[in-house]
Design an enzyme around this catalytic site. Structure first.
Site, PDB file in Angstrom:
ATOM      1  N   TYR A  29      -1.565  -3.483  -6.967  1.00 50.16           N
ATOM      2  CA  TYR A  29      -1.303  -4.306  -5.784  1.00 50.16           C
ATOM      3  C   TYR A  29      -2.337  -4.149  -4.672  1.00 50.16           C
ATOM      4  CZ  TYR A  29       1.448  -7.242  -2.776  1.00 50.16           C
ATOM      5  OH  TYR A  29       1.855  -8.292  -2.005  1.00 50.16           O
ATOM      6  N   ASP A  72      -9.878  -9.634   8.539  1.00 50.79           N
ATOM      7  CA  ASP A  72      -9.299  -8.305   8.285  1.00 50.79           C
ATOM      8  C   ASP A  72     -10.260  -7.143   8.538  1.00 50.79           C
ATOM      9  OD1 ASP A  72      -6.848  -6.965   7.363  1.00 50.79           O
ATOM     10  OD2 ASP A  72      -8.005  -6.358   5.607  1.00 50.79           O
ATOM     11  N   CYS A  89       0.174  -7.529  11.705  1.00 50.91           N
ATOM     12  CA  CYS A  89       0.405  -7.670  13.152  1.00 50.91           C
ATOM     13  C   CYS A  89      -0.408  -8.813  13.759  1.00 50.91           C
ATOM     14  CB  CYS A  89       0.130  -6.360  13.863  1.00 50.91           C
ATOM     15  SG  CYS A  89       1.363  -5.101  13.487  1.00 50.91           S
ATOM     16  N   HIS A 125     -10.949  -2.244  11.087  1.00 47.82           N
ATOM     17  CA  HIS A 125      -9.862  -3.120  10.617  1.00 47.82           C
ATOM     18  C   HIS A 125      -9.698  -4.259  11.629  1.00 47.82           C
ATOM     19  CE1 HIS A 125      -5.357  -3.330   9.174  1.00 47.82           C
ATOM     20  NE2 HIS A 125      -6.117  -4.157   8.499  1.00 47.82           N
ATOM     21  N   SER A 179      -1.685  -3.496  10.158  1.00 47.35           N
ATOM     22  CA  SER A 179      -1.319  -4.394   9.064  1.00 47.35           C
ATOM     23  C   SER A 179      -0.127  -5.268   9.430  1.00 47.35           C
ATOM     24  CB  SER A 179      -0.975  -3.567   7.826  1.00 47.35           C
ATOM     25  OG  SER A 179      -2.067  -2.776   7.460  1.00 47.35           O
ATOM     26  N   LYS A 189      -9.827  -2.235   1.335  1.00 48.84           N
ATOM     27  CA  LYS A 189      -9.578  -1.073   2.191  1.00 48.84           C
ATOM     28  C   LYS A 189     -10.314   0.171   1.699  1.00 48.84           C
ATOM     29  CE  LYS A 189      -7.394  -3.725   4.749  1.00 48.84           C
ATOM     30  NZ  LYS A 189      -6.064  -3.951   5.187  1.00 48.84           N
ATOM     31  N   ARG A 221       1.755 -12.126  -0.629  1.00 44.42           N
ATOM     32  CA  ARG A 221       0.398 -12.414  -0.131  1.00 44.42           C
ATOM     33  C   ARG A 221      -0.206 -13.622  -0.821  1.00 44.42           C
ATOM     34  NH1 ARG A 221      -1.999  -8.783   3.969  1.00 44.42           N
ATOM     35  NH2 ARG A 221      -0.317  -7.294   4.289  1.00 44.42           N
ATOM     36  N   ARG A 233       0.833  -1.202   0.000  1.00 46.00           N
ATOM     37  CA  ARG A 233       0.000   0.000   0.000  1.00 46.00           C
ATOM     38  C   ARG A 233       0.864   1.248   0.000  1.00 46.00           C
ATOM     39  NH1 ARG A 233      -1.930   0.945   4.304  1.00 46.00           N
ATOM     40  NH2 ARG A 233      -1.331  -0.873   5.532  1.00 46.00           N
TER      41      ARG A 233
HETATM   42  P1  GTP Z   1      -2.867  -7.616   7.298  1.00 45.77           P
HETATM   43  O1  GTP Z   1      -3.394  -8.622   6.328  1.00 45.77           O
HETATM   44  O2  GTP Z   1      -1.712  -6.829   6.729  1.00 45.77           O
HETATM   45  O3  GTP Z   1      -3.904  -6.709   7.832  1.00 45.77           O
HETATM   46  O4  GTP Z   1      -2.134  -8.420   8.476  1.00 45.77           O
HETATM   47  P2  GTP Z   1      -2.612  -9.344   9.713  1.00 45.77           P
HETATM   48  O5  GTP Z   1      -2.888  -8.481  10.892  1.00 45.77           O
HETATM   49  O6  GTP Z   1      -3.683 -10.285   9.283  1.00 45.77           O
HETATM   50  O7  GTP Z   1      -1.261 -10.144  10.052  1.00 45.77           O
HETATM   51  P3  GTP Z   1      -0.915 -11.699   9.958  1.00 45.77           P
HETATM   52  O8  GTP Z   1      -1.766 -12.555  10.834  1.00 45.77           O
HETATM   53  O9  GTP Z   1      -0.859 -12.065   8.520  1.00 45.77           O
HETATM   54  O10 GTP Z   1       0.556 -11.724  10.569  1.00 45.77           O
HETATM   55  C1  GTP Z   1       1.623 -10.997  10.041  1.00 45.77           C
HETATM   56  C2  GTP Z   1       2.940 -11.578  10.483  1.00 45.77           C
HETATM   57  O11 GTP Z   1       3.017 -11.639  11.911  1.00 45.77           O
HETATM   58  C3  GTP Z   1       3.177 -12.989   9.955  1.00 45.77           C
HETATM   59  O12 GTP Z   1       4.499 -13.105   9.506  1.00 45.77           O
HETATM   60  C4  GTP Z   1       2.929 -13.856  11.159  1.00 45.77           C
HETATM   61  O13 GTP Z   1       3.674 -15.052  11.108  1.00 45.77           O
HETATM   62  C5  GTP Z   1       3.340 -12.960  12.339  1.00 45.77           C
HETATM   63  N1  GTP Z   1       2.555 -13.257  13.576  1.00 45.77           N
HETATM   64  C6  GTP Z   1       1.206 -13.426  13.658  1.00 45.77           C
HETATM   65  N2  GTP Z   1       0.820 -13.721  14.930  1.00 45.77           N
HETATM   66  C7  GTP Z   1       1.956 -13.724  15.675  1.00 45.77           C
HETATM   67  C8  GTP Z   1       2.209 -13.961  17.077  1.00 45.77           C
HETATM   68  O14 GTP Z   1       1.317 -14.233  17.890  1.00 45.77           O
HETATM   69  N3  GTP Z   1       3.514 -13.866  17.484  1.00 45.77           N
HETATM   70  C9  GTP Z   1       4.525 -13.577  16.607  1.00 45.77           C
HETATM   71  N4  GTP Z   1       5.770 -13.516  17.083  1.00 45.77           N
HETATM   72  N5  GTP Z   1       4.315 -13.363  15.272  1.00 45.77           N
HETATM   73  C10 GTP Z   1       3.055 -13.425  14.817  1.00 45.77           C
HETATM   74  C1  SPV Z   2      -3.212  -4.413   5.111  1.00 44.39           C
HETATM   75  O1  SPV Z   2      -2.209  -3.798   4.697  1.00 44.39           O
HETATM   76  O2  SPV Z   2      -3.745  -4.145   6.216  1.00 44.39           O
HETATM   77  C2  SPV Z   2      -3.777  -5.511   4.315  1.00 44.39           C
HETATM   78  C3  SPV Z   2      -3.257  -5.730   2.949  1.00 44.39           C
HETATM   79  O3  SPV Z   2      -4.670  -6.191   4.775  1.00 44.39           O
HETATM   80  S1  SPV Z   2      -3.920  -4.629   1.768  1.00 44.39           S
HETATM   81  O4  SPV Z   2      -5.109  -5.210   1.199  1.00 44.39           O
HETATM   82  O5  SPV Z   2      -2.896  -4.430   0.724  1.00 44.39           O
HETATM   83  O6  SPV Z   2      -4.255  -3.378   2.410  1.00 44.39           O
HETATM   84 MN    MN Z   3      -5.364  -5.440   6.789  1.00 47.15          MN
END
Ligand code: GTP
Ligand code: SPV
Ligand code: MN
Length: 601
Positions: free
Chosen positions: A217, A295, A270, A246, A268, A226, A384, A84
């Site tokens: 992207y 999400d 996290c 979110h 994002s 979003k 992704r 983004r």
């Molecule tokens: P967006 O799609 O960008 O909104 O992200 P999201 O909040 O869905 O994040 P996601 O669950 O995909 O996690 C992002 C990264 O954080 C990945 O590389 C995970 O492996 C890592 N991660 C997720 N949960 C944990 C956790 O509890 N502990 C740690 N250390 N890493 C984590």
């Molecule tokens: C984020 O960045 O929080 C996402 C991926 O979930 S995107 O759809 O590119 O915003």
């Molecule tokens: Mn997101």
């Protein structure tokens, strides 16, 4: 309505069934953008297969190893277009104040004119795809429809996985397009020349319109996500009395068979997808976890005084790196079929590969070059997967409920090496709004810019709120006042580290231990220690049976350092004052209360 260009390639042969409002808009856009063809998506499975094959024929998708990853494909984006772009994303309201200090702003007339010159003739030689979509269960009164026009076939097939497309959507749009309260959102997208200097993502909340140019992207291009479901929807939600957030939504059934849903907002990359698909640790038998969303949540005060949530999306656009059998077996199994991968690496036998994937070796990097560790990671850190939610082995049977699911707890969180403890509970709703407004997190690869820098990201909505945060917090306070049974509000941090950079908390499945404490708090069966920032579990309040963690680490995770927190509150106060007159007095009051408690501590 006649258009000057060929309609032959359409999935919908008889466009007379399409709502006149949609046809008229497509006609206007075609006159401006001059595509060679117009393709109306019907959203069928047959169409998905056909469009994917067309992309394969044009080398825009690469088929992956069909034995190990059946019906999976790889897309490589332009290396300048991998995340983004917050600095190129604008909220275009007549008054700059309405967009607020949290948004980039341009006057809507100026933005429209600038975008018009970019879109002028931009689809020459290309196909214009019309993608009608529904955000939310097709029969839900809370769902909202949109139409995305795009010149990217990749975007079209991604939208088919991420949203509800197809006949019922077309029918709903035809029904609603003439109504005043539920007109469809108009999203116009062109990849342009993928020139970062000619790249903008514009939002016109008052017109329910989005214009995106120059990126193919993720959230820049899949406009239902979003742009629509957060930036435009948050604006609509404010006028209509609900919240567009979110947040993931997950259902949890404890060993006694009691079921609760929680919604959680983390910035994002996290941990939302991972929490939404959590696998209980072996030492917590009897728990059942079901994903409603990973999400985005649309939250409505219900007639019963509780908060109810729907997931507007129908698929996941998830972070690939870090996904494996140990961290998230559900996600790993889910993406082994019917998945589009973007910007991952390849093994010698054409399997997708990413950092954190066990075994195997990358041979080709995400740019398509022979892998050399000197050039950085093999998969892009923001690579992704796109996959239908129906592939999720723990997809909740209630994800399609028209009324949504009732929410027992709201959770905010961020990625912070220090300061924020593992978990704390806010005193009440208004204090919870302060806790949400105070979220800070280290930046990640999900957005262009330096990663690892701590910044305020209120409610994890900094890049996504379609209006002034001051008004947004006032709206949150107002929604809370309408709930006779408001969910409790928590803050979590799975990312605390020691001086050596080691994570203090194992995370992933073990996060259920923290959730168990929250649910017990709601039920009145768990105790806590009262601190100035809120209520924390003591070590003995957390279920750590079967967990390998030292007493020292656990103590560190559950400590509130009064000195650090006084500094934190000072910085929060400065941040909030940046919203000037739009900052609600109740929030200032909650901030003052916390500071007072800290001073006494
Ligand atoms: P967006 O799609 O960008 O909104 O992200 P999201 O909040 O869905 O994040 P996601 O669950 O995909 O996690 C992002 C990264 O954080 C990945 O590389 C995970 O492996 C890592 N991660 C997720 N949960 C944990 C956790 O509890 N502990 C740690 N250390 N890493 C984590
Ligand atoms: C984020 O960045 O929080 C996402 C991926 O979930 S995107 O759809 O590119 O915003
Ligand atoms: Mn997101």
């Amino acid at each position: 309505m006649a258009t000057s260009v060929s309609q032959k390639a359409s999935g919908i042969n008889d466009i007379s069934q399409i709502s006149p409002a949609v046809r008229q808009w497509v006609d206007e856009v075609a006159k401006l953008t001059r595509p060679d063809r117009i393709y109306w998506c019907d959203g069928s499975a047959e169409e998905y297969r056909r469009l994917v094959q067309e992309l394969v024929a044009r080398n825009e998708l690469l088929p992956l190893n069909a034995e190990e990853f059946p019906n999976c494909f790889l897309a490589r984006s332009n290396p300048n277009d991998v995340a983004r772009v917050e600095h190129l994303t604008f909220i275009c309201t007549p008054s700059k104040e309405d967009a607020g200090p949290n948004n980039n702003w341009i006057d809507p007339k100026e933005a429209r004119a600038r975008m018009r010159s970019l879109f002028d003739g931009c689809m020459r030689g290309r196909t214009l795809y019309v993608v009608p979509y529904c955000m939310g269960p097709i029969d839900s009164p809370y769902s909202r429809c949109g139409v995305e026009i795009t010149d990217s076939g990749y975007v079209a097939v991604n939208m088919m996985l991420m949203t509800r497309t197809g006949r019922p959507t077309l029918e709903r749009i035809a029904r609603e397009s003439t109504s005043k309260d539920k007109p469809f959102v108009r999203g116009l997208h062109s990849i342009g020349e993928l020139d970062p200097n000619r790249r903008f993502i514009m939002h016109y909340p008052q017109d329910l319109a989005i214009e995106s140019f120059g990126s193919g992207y993720g959230g820049n291009a899949l406009l239902g996500k979003k742009c629509h479901a957060l930036r435009i929807a948050s604006w609509q939600a404010r006028t209509e009395g609900w919240l567009a957030e979110h947040m993931l939504i997950v259902g949890l059934t404890n060993p006694q068979g009691e079921k609760h849903y929680i919604a959680a907002a983390f910035p994002s990359a996290c941990g939302k997808t991972n929490l939404a698909m959590l696998i209980p640790p072996g030492s917590m038998p009897g728990w059942k976890v079901e994903t409603v969303g990973d999400d985005i949540a649309w939250l409505h005060p219900g007639p019963d005084g509780r908060l109810w949530a729907i997931n507007p999306e129908a698929g996941y656009f998830g972070v690939v790196p870090g996904t494996n059998r140990d961290t998230n077996r559900n996600a790993f199994d889910m993406i082994k079929r019917d998945t589009l991968f973007t910007n991952v690496a390849l093994t010698a036998d054409k399997q997708p590969w990413w950092e954190g994937r066990k075994k195997l070796e990358p041979v080709i990097d995400w740019k398509g070059q022979p892998f050399d560790p000197k050039n950085g990671p093999a998969a892009h850190p923001n690579s992704r997967f796109t996959v239908s939610a129906r592939n999720n082995p723990i997809y909740s049977p209630h994800a399609d409920d028209a009324q949504g699911v009732p929410i027992s707890a709201l959770v905010f969180g961020g990625r912070r090496r220090e300061v924020a403890p593992l978990v704390y509970e806010s005193r009440d709703w208004n204090h919870g709004v302060l806790v949400g407004a105070s979220v800070a997190s280290e930046t990640t690869a999900a957005a262009v810019g330096q990663a690892g820098v701590v910044r305020r990201d209120p409610m994890a909505m900094l890049p996504f709120c379609g209006y002034n945060f001051g008004d947004y917090w006032a709206h949150w306070l107002n929604v809370g006042s309408k709930l006779s049974k408001p969910p409790r509000i928590y803050h979590v941090n799975w990312f605390r580290r020691d001086a050596q950079g080691r994570f203090l908390w194992p995370g992933f499945g073990d996060n259920l231990r923290v959730i168990e404490w929250m649910l017990k708090r709601s039920a009145g069966t768990a105790t806590a220690e009262t601190t100035p920032i809120g209520n924390l579990p003591r070590a003995q309040d957390l279920n750590i049976q079967g967990l390998q963690i030292s007493d020292a680490d656990l103590k560190e995770l559950l400590t509130v350092d009064a000195k650090l927190w006084r500094e934190e509150l000072k910085s929060i106060g400065e941040y909030l004052r940046g919203y000037g007159a739009r900052l609600p007095a109740k929030l200032t009051e909650e901030h003052r209360k916390t500071l007072e408690l800290l001073d006494k501590a």
